[in-house]
Design an enzyme around this catalytic site. Structure first.
Site, PDB file in Angstrom:
ATOM      1  N   CYS A  97       0.883  -1.188   0.000  1.00 50.26           N
ATOM      2  CA  CYS A  97       0.000   0.000   0.000  1.00 50.26           C
ATOM      3  C   CYS A  97       0.909   1.223   0.000  1.00 50.26           C
ATOM      4  CB  CYS A  97      -0.923   0.006   1.214  1.00 50.26           C
ATOM      5  SG  CYS A  97      -1.909  -1.501   1.406  1.00 50.26           S
ATOM      6  N   GLY A 109       4.788   6.792  -1.731  1.00 42.40           N
ATOM      7  CA  GLY A 109       6.110   6.189  -1.694  1.00 42.40           C
ATOM      8  C   GLY A 109       7.063   6.607  -0.609  1.00 42.40           C
ATOM      9  N   GLY A 110       6.580   7.185   0.492  1.00 40.80           N
ATOM     10  CA  GLY A 110       7.501   7.598   1.550  1.00 40.80           C
ATOM     11  C   GLY A 110       8.293   6.444   2.133  1.00 40.80           C
ATOM     12  N   LYS A 111       7.616   5.365   2.482  1.00 39.09           N
ATOM     13  CA  LYS A 111       8.325   4.205   3.038  1.00 39.09           C
ATOM     14  C   LYS A 111       9.060   3.433   1.944  1.00 39.09           C
ATOM     15  CE  LYS A 111       5.228   3.720   7.011  1.00 39.09           C
ATOM     16  NZ  LYS A 111       4.277   4.801   6.640  1.00 39.09           N
ATOM     17  N   ASP A 130      -0.206   0.196  -5.401  1.00 35.50           N
ATOM     18  CA  ASP A 130      -1.296   0.986  -4.855  1.00 35.50           C
ATOM     19  C   ASP A 130      -2.483   0.893  -5.800  1.00 35.50           C
ATOM     20  OD1 ASP A 130      -1.345   3.025  -2.382  1.00 35.50           O
ATOM     21  OD2 ASP A 130      -2.774   3.711  -3.878  1.00 35.50           O
ATOM     22  N   ASP A 182       1.323  -1.353   4.725  1.00 31.27           N
ATOM     23  CA  ASP A 182       1.038  -0.123   5.466  1.00 31.27           C
ATOM     24  C   ASP A 182      -0.434   0.181   5.207  1.00 31.27           C
ATOM     25  OD1 ASP A 182       1.172   2.240   6.833  1.00 31.27           O
ATOM     26  OD2 ASP A 182       2.298   3.322   5.310  1.00 31.27           O
ATOM     27  N   CYS A 230      -0.938   3.808  10.911  1.00 34.11           N
ATOM     28  CA  CYS A 230      -0.709   5.042  11.676  1.00 34.11           C
ATOM     29  C   CYS A 230      -1.918   5.281  12.576  1.00 34.11           C
ATOM     30  CB  CYS A 230      -0.431   6.232  10.761  1.00 34.11           C
ATOM     31  SG  CYS A 230      -1.689   6.513   9.497  1.00 34.11           S
TER      32      CYS A 230
END
Length: 448
Positions: free
Chosen positions: A244, A248-250, A268, A315, A369
């Site tokens: 997920c 694309g931060g992680k 995604d 995520d 989160c």
């Protein structure tokens, strides 16, 4: 801009935030892009006031409801100026003067409201606890069950502004070099408490003024999010899925762990997010990432690649309760208990589907989160009960240096305890040939 003009701009921006179904940060970004003539100092003050109003949404609404007034941006601002800033009626009149770029003059109803609010403060003993702590009713009981006697402390922490955390991209820079560069820009910054590539900036600079952000040397990423990516423990040469991936931060952090070697698939269901992610990957100098648009959690691509990956990160979409201090508007978007049930069901389906991608001996990392047990440890317990091929890898085994988690087996971070966003992550391994390598070595300093 004059102080009155900044107030009028804030009212207009609040109307924009209220009228669209997008997160406030996206609305704010678009609003300022269309008004490039507003100087950085004025932007900063408008934003500071906007987010203060968002963090006091329930309390301001309570006061307006108490006096029979509509909860809308202009009334909210009038209540704020009186109850929080302590402005007198004459001072407010001078700001709401009807001049060019200033708010329109006060109406008789507004004048009467201000008279009723004079001498009050933003908190009132008659407020329900949920209102005082800005906690929406749908989340109050789950959060009380989670935190028990610490409920008030954790909710209060969510009302503070979030810090600015950066993650250094080791493909392009070192943390030491970035700390020096930030110091040269006149910014106070220090190494993060737990994340090995993290930097915490003790200022609120204009992001456009950070050249290292433009050239991909650093990314904005909360320290907790950085630690979730570290738990994936991706090694050079491995095959990894960020199931997920969003923008694309992680994925960026995972690919950098792999030193641009091996293969990362960023998946995604939203094409726009993947396109934004692809731009960030190129800017960061990362070439081992493939983007994959999925039709849903049961996309045929998953079946074709069953058992083909060393590491899979899920995520999962979640309630986002852990991000409320960063996104204070998120708590007031429509979210009822039945929607939470639907969300938990969706998470379970996504997790079960993504698990099919993990090879024997490979690892599955489930993260949110959220700070709700329903979305976190309860979700993991249900998955493990239904999938005996997987076992939980305790945090002390997966990352023995991470000692400040509030859960003994999983990564569990909260704003009050860790000064990060609220994050949860569980590491699970598919039984079979053991994945090689020692536990991940997250360097200190670490909190006691």
């Amino acid at each position: 801009m004059t102080p009155a003009a900044r107030l009028q701009a804030t009212i207009e921006l609040m109307h924009e935030v209220d009228s669209v179904a997008r997160p406030a940060d996206a609305v704010v970004s678009a609003w300022f892009r269309a008004r490039r003539y507003i100087h950085d100092i004025d932007r900063g003050r408008i934003l500071e006031l906007l987010y203060a109003l968002l963090r006091h949404h329930a309390r301001l609404g309570w006061w307006l409801g108490r006096h029979g007034r509509e909860d809308e941006p202009r009334n909210r601002l009038l209540a704020w100026l009186t109850l929080k800033e302590g402005r007198t009626l004459d001072q407010v009149k001078r700001l709401f003067n009807g001049a060019k770029f200033a708010p329109a003059m006060l109406t008789d109803h507004e004048h009467a409201l201000l008279l009723k609010l004079q001498g009050g403060t933003i908190d009132h003993p008659g407020m329900p606890e949920e209102v005082r702590l800005e906690c929406p009713s749908w989340a109050a009981d789950p959060l009380r069950r989670r935190f028990r006697e610490a409920f008030g402390q954790e909710m209060a922490a969510l009302l503070t502004p979030a810090p600015l955390d950066l993650r250094v991209n080791p493909i392009k820079a070192t943390r030491e070099a970035m700390l020096r560069a930030l110091k040269d820009l006149g910014l106070r910054a220090e190494v993060s408490a737990m994340a090995p590539y993290g930097i915490r900036v003790h200022e609120r600079p204009s992001l456009a003024s950070l050249p290292m952000l433009k050239n991909g040397e650093v990314e904005i990423q909360d320290e907790g999010s950085q630690l979730v990516a570290m738990l994936v423990d991706a090694r050079p040469g491995e095959r990894v899925v960020d199931f997920c991936a969003g923008a694309g931060g992680k994925t960026l952090a995972i690919a950098a762990q792999m030193n641009n070697k091996g293969h990362v698939v960023a998946c995604d269901v939203m094409e726009g997010r993947l396109k934004r992610g692809a731009e960030r990957f190129r800017q960061a100098g990362l070439h081992n990432i493939e983007t994959r648009l999925l039709a849903g959690e049961t996309d045929r691509w998953i079946k074709r690649h069953k058992g083909g990956f060393d590491r899979v990160l899920v995520d999962a979409p979640c309630s986002g309760t852990g991000t409320w201090r960063r996104n204070p508007d998120a708590r007031w978007r429509a979210q009822e208990e039945q929607d939470l049930d639907k969300l938990v069901s969706l998470q379970a389906r996504i997790l079960a589907s993504a698990a099919r991608l993990v090879k024997p001996g490979g690892r599955l990392v489930y993260a949110t989160c959220s700070m709700l047990s329903e979305e976190n440890e309860n979700q993991v317990a249900a998955f493990l009960a239904a999938h005996p091929a997987f076992r939980a890898v305790p945090l002390r085994e997966a990352a023995p240096r991470l000692t400040n988690s509030s859960h003994p087996d999983y990564l569990s971070l909260t704003p009050a305890r860790n000064d990060t966003d609220g994050f949860f992550a569980a590491v699970m391994q598919r039984e079979g040939a053991l994945a090689g390598g020692p536990p991940i070595a997250i360097r200190g300093p670490f909190p006691e």
